[in-house]
Design a protein around this motif. Structure first.
Motif, PDB file in Angstrom:
ATOM      1  N   LYS A 525       0.826  -1.199   0.000  1.00  0.00           N
ATOM      2  CA  LYS A 525       0.000   0.000   0.000  1.00  0.00           C
ATOM      3  C   LYS A 525       0.869   1.261   0.000  1.00  0.00           C
ATOM      4  CE  LYS A 525      -2.453  -0.961   3.677  1.00  0.00           C
ATOM      5  NZ  LYS A 525      -3.528  -0.915   4.704  1.00  0.00           N
ATOM      6  N   LYS A 526       0.404   2.264  -0.732  1.00  0.00           N
ATOM      7  CA  LYS A 526       1.026   3.575  -0.735  1.00  0.00           C
ATOM      8  C   LYS A 526      -0.064   4.611  -0.525  1.00  0.00           C
ATOM      9  CE  LYS A 526       3.823   6.787  -3.469  1.00  0.00           C
ATOM     10  NZ  LYS A 526       4.434   7.044  -4.796  1.00  0.00           N
ATOM     11  N   ARG A 527       0.065   5.357   0.530  1.00  0.00           N
ATOM     12  CA  ARG A 527      -1.004   6.266   0.929  1.00  0.00           C
ATOM     13  C   ARG A 527      -1.218   7.371  -0.101  1.00  0.00           C
ATOM     14  NH1 ARG A 527      -1.632   9.244   6.827  1.00  0.00           N
ATOM     15  NH2 ARG A 527      -3.622  10.289   6.392  1.00  0.00           N
ATOM     16  N   LYS A 528      -2.489   7.717  -0.302  1.00  0.00           N
ATOM     17  CA  LYS A 528      -2.839   8.837  -1.169  1.00  0.00           C
ATOM     18  C   LYS A 528      -2.840  10.119  -0.357  1.00  0.00           C
ATOM     19  CE  LYS A 528      -5.753   6.302  -4.451  1.00  0.00           C
ATOM     20  NZ  LYS A 528      -7.119   6.179  -5.035  1.00  0.00           N
ATOM     21  N   GLU A 529      -2.149  11.093  -0.850  1.00  0.00           N
ATOM     22  CA  GLU A 529      -2.071  12.364  -0.149  1.00  0.00           C
ATOM     23  C   GLU A 529      -3.443  13.024  -0.088  1.00  0.00           C
ATOM     24  OE1 GLU A 529       0.424  13.615   1.454  1.00  0.00           O
ATOM     25  OE2 GLU A 529       1.767  11.958   0.931  1.00  0.00           O
ATOM     26  N   GLY A 530      -3.760  13.583   1.071  1.00  0.00           N
ATOM     27  CA  GLY A 530      -4.993  14.335   1.227  1.00  0.00           C
ATOM     28  C   GLY A 530      -6.225  13.495   1.435  1.00  0.00           C
ATOM     29  N   GLN A 531      -6.082  12.143   1.563  1.00  0.00           N
ATOM     30  CA  GLN A 531      -7.230  11.283   1.781  1.00  0.00           C
ATOM     31  C   GLN A 531      -7.008  10.436   3.026  1.00  0.00           C
ATOM     32  OE1 GLN A 531      -8.835   9.159  -1.572  1.00  0.00           O
ATOM     33  NE2 GLN A 531      -7.954  10.583  -3.060  1.00  0.00           N
ATOM     34  N   CYS A 535      -7.619   4.831   2.060  1.00  0.00           N
ATOM     35  CA  CYS A 535      -7.573   4.999   0.601  1.00  0.00           C
ATOM     36  C   CYS A 535      -6.109   5.058   0.185  1.00  0.00           C
ATOM     37  CB  CYS A 535      -8.305   6.274   0.179  1.00  0.00           C
ATOM     38  SG  CYS A 535     -10.045   6.306   0.668  1.00  0.00           S
ATOM     39  N   TYR A 536      -5.711   4.213  -0.726  1.00  0.00           N
ATOM     40  CA  TYR A 536      -4.294   4.094  -1.050  1.00  0.00           C
ATOM     41  C   TYR A 536      -4.127   3.573  -2.466  1.00  0.00           C
ATOM     42  CZ  TYR A 536      -5.790  -0.487   0.573  1.00  0.00           C
ATOM     43  OH  TYR A 536      -6.490  -1.651   0.778  1.00  0.00           O
ATOM     44  N   ASP A 537      -2.908   3.740  -2.977  1.00  0.00           N
ATOM     45  CA  ASP A 537      -2.512   3.132  -4.245  1.00  0.00           C
ATOM     46  C   ASP A 537      -1.751   1.849  -3.960  1.00  0.00           C
ATOM     47  OD1 ASP A 537      -3.565   5.153  -5.924  1.00  0.00           O
ATOM     48  OD2 ASP A 537      -1.856   6.431  -5.473  1.00  0.00           O
TER      49      ASP A 537
END
Length: 851
Positions: A525-531, A535-537
């Motif tokens: 997982k790679k965190r989505k900025e501002g969310q 929620c992640y990529d």
């Protein structure tokens, strides 16, 4: 007391000791006040009755009846009860609590008049707010209060509130919710909660735990407990927000916390939002319902059904189905009692009929006929089996009865007997019961142990139920698990996934509720900025690392004896490798070593056969034999580097190779020095004659070899080589090799051998132009140049290779340097001996000097 409500509903049954009750069955919907007429005329409509909660009132009445009929409990003493409603309103709760405490025929606060009413304990209420409102008054008189709803303790009251909770600690339910969400991997969850103190406390307590366990709340929708129509814009905003949340495509799991009225709210909003789809079957959601909430509808909603909650998972207060209670319910008929003030409104709204009213023409109403039966009502309006809240009320009555029985049996009778000899039970004060609640423990009629914890909460856990609806608007709840912190290790949370009936329409066997698709194995997982962190990529694992589960935060390395597969989602055991005789490279090196060993033996045999010829006698025949034997062992020493490395093999191969090579180079050095000394001895008056001969050559060979032997001995004594596993050099292999022990000593061996070679090269280079038919200094120069080139290139090549390639490099260096010595020194001589025998002669004096 002026109040805009009608007279409170009540049910009073006299007795020697009275158990009070505050139920939560009736509520009013308020309308906008226009002040065109007296506000009390239109502030409220007819009462809305939560018909299902009439069972709570009946459970109290049934328990009192059962105890009065049981001769084991306080003979000649009867229990009575007095029940009011809270109306889900703070002001009305205060009013009815005061009524409960003081009202008999007329209401005089803080004063008892007319008929004496011995109120010994109070059961109520259903919600936290109702219970705390009651406690504001009850606590002043130190009357025991037994609550039957599950709610968190309020920090503002602390231990001063005399609550005895008939349900387990709500923290156990929080643990169960977290465990349930984690079990099914639901990380994107919506929450509906009442806008009250309990809802805020629930958020404060649960939200940090959700975040800690990787679960996010996609929304938190606060709902007012009772809808008010004096602010229609605000009401419409709430309806719109709830409808938007219900149609969220990502969140498939919703939690409900609060009270049962939230069910009425949500069902009404769906009806208002989409009247054509009254069953709301298109909303495919999994509802997680807390224990405070029961699946209810009012009588006005009887035709709607609860299909929207198909597959709901609810935490419920543990209950037992009492057959005698069902018999008691079957005996309730029209006009079954005239003193039950709740009965009329319940019956009318449950069966959609009306009792005769002189002010209303009969032809305009459906009269209640008396043929109605409670068994015919759907579960959303009334249940024949005892619910969890009713069971808690039932147990609460028995707790009071057992305490009274204990007091009766342990001496109250003796202390209370006056001159008349009659038991004055009225002298018992409610505050005298408090210290007995802590030690209460008994088995009730269902065979279950009833006891309190040190926090005045009922010991136990919660059942996990699954709701199954049917087309005829009925439903059943099936037990699919439990939450019990007092269970054996590993049994605190139990869920039977195979028993769950999920909402209709889900494609998956188990519904999924996540912000985005899972990160599959091989990704992280790679965190989505501002969310929100849920929620992640998804990004692939870096080289050498894997992830073998969905939604891992970080990839990890395989154990040392394994390596990552191509998809980076699993580990493959490494092959244990070494330079084997069976593999092509091992076969090739072995063949080359054997070939050169045979050539060396052939050369040695040739020289022995032609030992009396001048070319063999030249440059010391014994040194020639020694050099050939040393080269033979050099070729054979390469076999120590091939095959399975063992303890003895590792211990011997480097020292053996070093000693043999030092002996071979020492022989070359001795031959070179012998040539130089021989030509110097031919000069008139030279003192070198005494050095020419075997003594000089033997001294050089022995001293050169012994120094190397001492170096190797020190190596073996201080840090000897040993078998080792190299798991890092080659990704897919575990290399079985020899650890040299001391790298310094290894390079000392090579360094000393290099010094001997350089010395031989220098001396041979200086003697290359000395005149003689069989002067081999030129050949020694070339051999030493080749020897030094091989071993100088060996060091960087050796350091830059890994695994068994290092062994191959060393074997190649051994074979090539040995072959260089053999070829450069002996090839010309063999050419003369075999092909040009006519050149095999020398002057007599030279031969004598060189012998």
């Amino acid at each position: 007391m002026n109040y805009p409500f009608p007279a409170p509903h009540q049910w009073y049954q006299p007795g020697d000791l009275i158990i009070g009750g505050i139920a939560s069955q009736i509520f009013y919907v308020f309308y906008e006040v226009s002040f065109k007429e007296h506000p009390s005329q239109n502030m409220f409509d007819v009462p809305y009755v939560v018909t299902k909660f009439y069972q709570h009132i009946l459970a109290l009445a049934f328990a009192v009846k059962e105890i009065n009929e049981n001769p084991k409990f306080c003979p000649n003493i009867t229990l009575g009860f007095h029940i009011y409603d809270s109306y889900y309103d703070a002001r009305m709760t205060y009013r009815t609590t005061l009524d409960l405490l003081f009202k008999s025929h007329r209401f005089v606060p803080n004063y008892k008049c007319d008929t004496q009413k011995n109120l010994i304990a109070i059961i109520g209420g259903l919600s936290a707010d109702t219970s705390f409102h009651m406690a504001d008054t009850i606590s002043l008189y130190k009357i025991p209060q037994l609550t039957y709803g599950s709610f968190p303790p309020d920090k503002n009251y602390g231990s001063q509130v005399p609550f005895y909770r008939m349900v387990p600690n709500e923290a156990h339910q929080h643990m169960g919710i977290i465990s349930l969400l984690k079990h099914f991997g639901w990380t994107w969850v919506g929450l509906f909660t009442f806008n009250d103190n309990s809802g805020e406390h629930f958020l404060e307590t649960l939200e940090p735990s959700l975040s800690h366990n990787g679960i996010c709340l996609t929304f938190t929708q606060r709902i007012p407990q009772i809808p008010r129509f004096d602010n229609l814009d605000g009401f419409q905003d709430i309806v719109l927000n709830i409808y938007v949340h219900l149609t969220d495509d990502k969140a498939h799991v919703f939690m409900m916390y609060g009270e049962s009225l939230i069910i009425i709210w949500l069902r009404s909003i769906l009806f208002l939002s989409d009247p054509e789809n009254r069953e709301a079957s298109s909303f495919k959601k999994v509802w997680i319902v807390t224990s405070q909430i029961d699946f209810i509808l009012t009588g006005f909603q009887r035709s709607w059904g609860l299909q929207i909650f198909q597959g709901a998972i609810s935490f419920t207060i543990h209950s037992q189905n009492l057959l005698k209670f069902q018999e008691f319910l079957q005996g309730i008929k029209l006009y079954w009692t005239q003193v039950d003030g709740f009965f009329k409104d319940f019956w009318e709204q449950a069966f959609d009929c009306t009792f005769p009213n002189p002010s209303v023409p009969i032809e305009l109403i459906d009269l209640c006929t008396g043929e109605e039966s409670l068994q015919s009502l759907p579960g959303s309006l009334f249940e024949m089996s005892m619910t969890g809240h009713s069971y808690s009320i039932y147990k609460a009555v028995y707790v009071v009865a057992h305490i009274l029985q204990g007091i009766y049996l342990t001496g109250f009778k003796k202390r209370a007997i006056g001159n008349s000899g009659i038991l004055k039970i009225q002298d018992l004060q409610p505050w005298q019961l408090h210290h007995l609640f802590h030690d209460i423990s008994f088995n009730n009629s269902a065979g279950e142990t009833v006891t309190f914890t040190d926090k005045r909460e009922m010991r136990g856990g919660f059942d996990i139920m699954n709701m199954v609806t049917f087309p005829n608007k009925s439903f059943i709840q099936l037990k699919i698990g439990s939450v019990n912190p007092y269970a054996l290790d590993g049994k605190e949370f139990i869920i039977h996934e195979d028993k769950i009936m999920w909402p209709r329409g889900f494609k998956q066997v188990v519904p999924v509720s996540v912000c985005n698709d899972y990160c599959h194995p091989g990704n992280r997982k790679k965190r989505k900025e501002g969310q929100k962190f849920c929620c992640y990529d998804c990004v692939p694992c870096p080289e050498g690392k894997i992830s073998n589960q969905n939604d891992l935060d970080n990839c990890f390395r395989c154990p040392e004896d394994q390596y990552a597969n191509k998809n980076k989602n699993g580990c493959i055991p490494k092959l244990i490798t070494f330079l084997s005789y069976k593999e092509p490279l091992g076969i090739g090196l072995t063949s080359v070593a054997v070939l050169f060993a045979l050539i060396t033996i052939l050369v040695l045999g040739t020289f022995i056969k032609h030992k009396d010829t001048p070319i063999v006698k030249a440059n010391n025949r014994d040194l020639t034999y020694a050099l050939l034997i040393a080269l033979l062992f050099c070729f054979l020493s390469s076999f120590l580097f091939i095959g399975h490395p063992g303890k003895m093999t590792c211990l011997l191969r480097q020292p053996t190779f070093g000693i043999i090579f030092s002996a071979a180079v020492s022989c070359v050095l001795a031959k070179t020095i012998t040539v130089v000394a021989a030509f110097m001895a031919t000069k008139p008056g030279s003192t070198m004659r005494k050095w020419v001969g075997k003594r000089l050559s033997n001294s050089i060979v022995l001293s050169g070899s012994l120094i190397h032997v001492s170096i190797c001995t020190g190596w073996l004594m201080t840090s000897p080589p040993f078998p080792d596993l190299d798991m890092n050099s080659v990704t897919e292999e575990t290399i079985l090799q020899c650890n040299e022990g001391s790298v310094t000593m290894f390079y000392c061996v090579l360094g000393y051998m290099g010094l001997l070679a350089i010395a031989s090269f220098i001396v041979a280079f200086a003697a290359r132009k000395l005149p003689d038919s069989f002067n081999e200094a030129k050949f020694i120069t070339f051999s030493m140049l080749l020897f030094c080139s091989v071993w100088l290139s060996f060091v960087p090549t050796y350091l830059s290779t890994k695994g068994k390639s290092m062994v191959v490099v060393e074997i190649f260096s051994i074979l090539s340097s040995s072959a260089g010595l053999l070829g450069c020194i002996f090839a010309p001589k063999c050419y003369i001996i075999v092909l040009k025998p006519e050149l095999n002669y020398i002057k007599e004096f030279s031969i004598k000097l060189l012998l």
